[in-house]
Design a protein around this motif. Structure first.
Motif, short mmCIF file in Angstrom:
data_model
loop_
_atom_site.label_atom_id
_atom_site.label_comp_id
_atom_site.label_asym_id
_atom_site.label_seq_id
_atom_site.Cartn_x
_atom_site.Cartn_y
_atom_site.Cartn_z
N TYR A 78 -6.93 -5.02 -1.15
CA TYR A 78 -6.92 -4.21 -2.03
C TYR A 78 -6.25 -4.12 -3.25
O TYR A 78 -5.31 -5.65 -3.16
CB TYR A 78 -5.81 -3.16 -1.26
N LYS A 83 -3.86 0.79 -5.05
CA LYS A 83 -5.06 0.52 -4.35
C LYS A 83 -6.28 1.05 -3.91
O LYS A 83 -6.64 1.81 -2.89
CB LYS A 83 -3.82 -0.31 -3.03
N TYR A 127 0.76 -1.16 6.65
CA TYR A 127 0.36 -0.52 5.00
C TYR A 127 -0.41 0.11 6.22
O TYR A 127 -1.78 0.13 6.97
CB TYR A 127 -0.76 -1.67 4.07
N ASN A 128 -0.26 1.74 5.14
CA ASN A 128 -1.21 2.61 6.07
C ASN A 128 -1.54 3.61 4.39
O ASN A 128 -1.26 3.37 3.52
CB ASN A 128 -0.15 3.70 6.53
N ARG A 129 -3.05 3.32 4.63
CA ARG A 129 -3.52 4.42 3.69
C ARG A 129 -3.93 6.29 4.45
O ARG A 129 -4.62 6.26 5.35
CB ARG A 129 -4.83 3.81 3.35
N THR A 134 -3.66 1.00 8.10
CA THR A 134 -5.06 0.03 8.09
C THR A 134 -4.91 -1.27 7.70
O THR A 134 -6.07 -1.67 8.37
CB THR A 134 -5.07 0.93 5.86
N THR A 147 -2.44 -6.52 -0.63
CA THR A 147 -2.51 -6.18 0.75
C THR A 147 -4.03 -6.08 1.60
O THR A 147 -4.82 -6.44 0.59
CB THR A 147 -2.34 -4.58 0.01
#
Length: 162
Positions: A78, A83, A127-129, A134, A147
């Motif tokens: 990202y 991002k 890391y959460n999307r 994610t 990321t």
């Protein structure tokens, strides 16, 4: 574990689509479920095909003397603080560095890989999307941030933090 989940989703979606077709049910609920199932099947098949293509195009990276690959996986890097944009490629973890090799796109020159030496890593965080697990965010001691989207971030975090 991801392969088991993908297989279960594919089987469930295929079963619902097949029974809907065989029984010829003209219900709104079944139509919505069939549409969702078709989307899931399409997404999983497209993801599987893309990962195979990335594995074929990016076989390996150049290693330094005494360096060994510990983990390798197709990934998405990202770019930027929002991002929102990503670059497809393959992430490699060696005993000395973390390397992301971007997939070459048609009519573009091959870009040099992103190299992060393990001794420069300060923290590795989840890391959460959109509230979905994610991947990982790697923060360096000089405050730079990278990321990556990964299938099994727990394995990567353990390997990077050990």
């Amino acid at each position: 574990m991801k392969k088991i989940k993908q297989t279960a989703l594919l089987l469930a979606a295929s079963y619902l689509l097949w029974t809907n077709y065989l029984l010829q049910i003209n219900s709104t609920v079944f139509g919505v479920l069939a549409g969702i199932c078709f989307g899931v099947v399409f997404f999983l098949l497209a993801d599987m095909i893309n990962r195979r293509l990335i594995n074929k195009k990016i076989a390996c990276i150049s290693l330094h003397k005494g360096e060994e690959i510990i983990l390798a996986e197709p990934s998405n890097y990202y770019i930027g603080t929002s991002k929102g944009r990503g670059a497809l490629g393959k992430l490699f973890l060696t005993n000395r560095r973390l390397v992301f090799q971007k997939q070459a796109v048609l009519a573009q020159k091959a870009t040099p890989p992103i190299e992060i030496y393990l001794r420069k890593i300060d923290t590795v965080e989840d890391y959460n999307r959109a509230m979905l697990p994610t991947g990982i965010t790697v923060r360096l001691k000089d405050k730079k941030e990278f990321t990556f989207a990964l299938d099994d971030r727990v394995v990567w975090k353990e390997a990077l933090c050990s």
